[in-house]
Scaffold this active site. Structure first.
Site, short mmCIF file in Angstrom:
data_model
loop_
_atom_site.label_atom_id
_atom_site.label_comp_id
_atom_site.label_asym_id
_atom_site.label_seq_id
_atom_site.Cartn_x
_atom_site.Cartn_y
_atom_site.Cartn_z
N HIS A 154 -4.08 0.27 -11.82
CA HIS A 154 -4.69 -0.64 -10.91
C HIS A 154 -4.86 -2.11 -11.41
O HIS A 154 -5.98 -1.90 -12.25
CB HIS A 154 -6.15 0.20 -10.68
CG HIS A 154 -5.91 1.44 -9.64
ND1 HIS A 154 -6.07 1.42 -8.13
CD2 HIS A 154 -5.57 2.64 -9.85
CE1 HIS A 154 -5.78 2.39 -7.66
NE2 HIS A 154 -5.82 3.21 -8.91
N ARG A 187 3.43 12.87 -7.25
CA ARG A 187 1.92 12.29 -6.94
C ARG A 187 1.00 13.05 -7.99
O ARG A 187 1.34 14.07 -8.54
CB ARG A 187 1.53 12.80 -5.45
CG ARG A 187 2.09 12.03 -4.42
CD ARG A 187 1.48 12.31 -3.03
NE ARG A 187 0.38 12.45 -2.91
CZ ARG A 187 -0.44 13.13 -2.08
NH1 ARG A 187 0.12 14.11 -1.28
NH2 ARG A 187 -1.94 12.87 -1.98
N CYS A 215 -0.61 2.42 -7.15
CA CYS A 215 -1.04 3.82 -7.25
C CYS A 215 -0.59 4.36 -5.70
O CYS A 215 0.67 4.56 -5.66
CB CYS A 215 -2.32 3.82 -7.21
SG CYS A 215 -2.76 5.61 -8.17
N GLU A 248 -5.98 -4.28 -10.13
CA GLU A 248 -7.06 -5.21 -9.49
C GLU A 248 -8.55 -4.77 -10.09
O GLU A 248 -9.40 -5.29 -9.87
CB GLU A 248 -7.20 -4.65 -8.03
CG GLU A 248 -7.41 -3.40 -7.25
CD GLU A 248 -6.50 -2.51 -7.63
OE1 GLU A 248 -5.44 -2.27 -8.43
OE2 GLU A 248 -6.69 -1.07 -7.23
N GLU A 274 -5.80 7.17 -1.17
CA GLU A 274 -5.08 8.38 -0.62
C GLU A 274 -3.68 8.07 -0.04
O GLU A 274 -4.16 7.78 1.35
CB GLU A 274 -6.12 9.30 0.14
CG GLU A 274 -5.88 10.88 0.15
CD GLU A 274 -5.43 11.22 -1.33
OE1 GLU A 274 -6.22 10.86 -2.35
OE2 GLU A 274 -4.16 11.94 -1.51
N SER A 275 -2.61 8.34 -0.33
CA SER A 275 -1.38 7.95 0.39
C SER A 275 -1.24 8.83 1.69
O SER A 275 -0.84 8.40 2.62
CB SER A 275 -0.30 8.10 -0.45
OG SER A 275 -0.37 9.50 -1.06
N1 GLN Z 1 -3.88 10.60 -6.00
C1 GLN Z 1 -3.54 9.49 -4.82
C2 GLN Z 1 -2.61 10.02 -3.82
O1 GLN Z 1 -1.84 10.97 -4.05
C3 GLN Z 1 -3.25 8.15 -5.61
C4 GLN Z 1 -4.58 7.80 -6.26
C5 GLN Z 1 -4.66 6.40 -6.33
O2 GLN Z 1 -4.32 5.52 -5.48
N2 GLN Z 1 -5.63 5.97 -7.06
O3 GLN Z 1 -2.18 9.19 -2.93
#
Ligand code: GLN
Length: 189
Positions: A168, A106, A79, A170, A48-49
């Site tokens: 992702h 986002r 992401c 990973e 979650e940024s």
């Molecule tokens: N929705 C997340 C964000 O806005 C990002 C999602 C993720 O890293 N898988 O930070």
């Protein structure tokens, strides 16, 4: 070769495991003292940024990491990591490091059906791409190379020492993205 993985929140453990499987000495960055050692690259994971951004500031990690990236430390961002690097965010939300000349949206695929897997090209090579409430790039500056486009949307980019993917790597068995990152680190050595 040693890589620090930002481990404040999100999918950092998967990156550490993946880097180790590629023969790289990976360690977690949780606090300021963790970045006093020397390392060849940094991974900014998914998660979650907004939470990561808040913790980066609270822990005093924001300025030193931004400095390292600006000075050319190779970065692999996935992401939420891509959101942290973007210069601008759609909707006027404030940016974090802002070191990549791109605008990012986002949760760009919507909330619920916003998670999916597909196969598409990364730098010309087909890879599996898991997207989880992912962003995509809506605008890229001149100095930005496009590494992946999926359904007409830019989902992986490079600007000099920085690589960012909306998906992702990973969470897959494929090492293509990591090998590309290793190439950037080797070139800088
Ligand atoms: N929705 C997340 C964000 O806005 C990002 C999602 C993720 O890293 N898988 O930070």
């Amino acid at each position: 070769m040693r890589v620090g993985v930002l481990a404040l929140q999100g999918a950092f453990a998967e990156h550490v495991a993946k880097l180790k499987a590629c023969g790289i000495d990976a360690f977690e960055i949780r606090q300021l003292s963790d970045i006093s050692r020397s390392f060849d690259g940094i991974v900014l994971p998914g998660g979650e940024s907004t939470v990561m951004k808040k913790l980066l500031h609270e822990l005093g990690l924001f300025k030193p990491i931004k400095k390292l990236i600006s000075e050319g430390l190779p970065v692999l961002a996935t992401c939420a990591g891509m959101i942290l690097l973007a210069k601008e965010l759609e909707g006027g939300e404030s940016s974090c490091f802002g070191t990549m000349d791109v605008t990012v949206k986002r949760n760009a695929y919507g909330r619920q059906p916003g998670s999916f897997r597909c196969v598409d090209k990364f730098n010309g090579v087909f890879v599996e791409m898991p997207f989880i409430r992912a962003p995509y790039v809506t605008k890229a500056g001149k100095g930005v190379d496009i590494l992946s486009v999926h359904e007409n949307r830019i989902v992986a980019i490079r600007q000099k020492n920085q690589i960012a993917a909306a998906f992702h790597p990973e969470l897959t068995d494929n090492d293509t993205v990591y090998k590309y990152f290793v190439g950037i680190m080797e070139a800088r050595r």
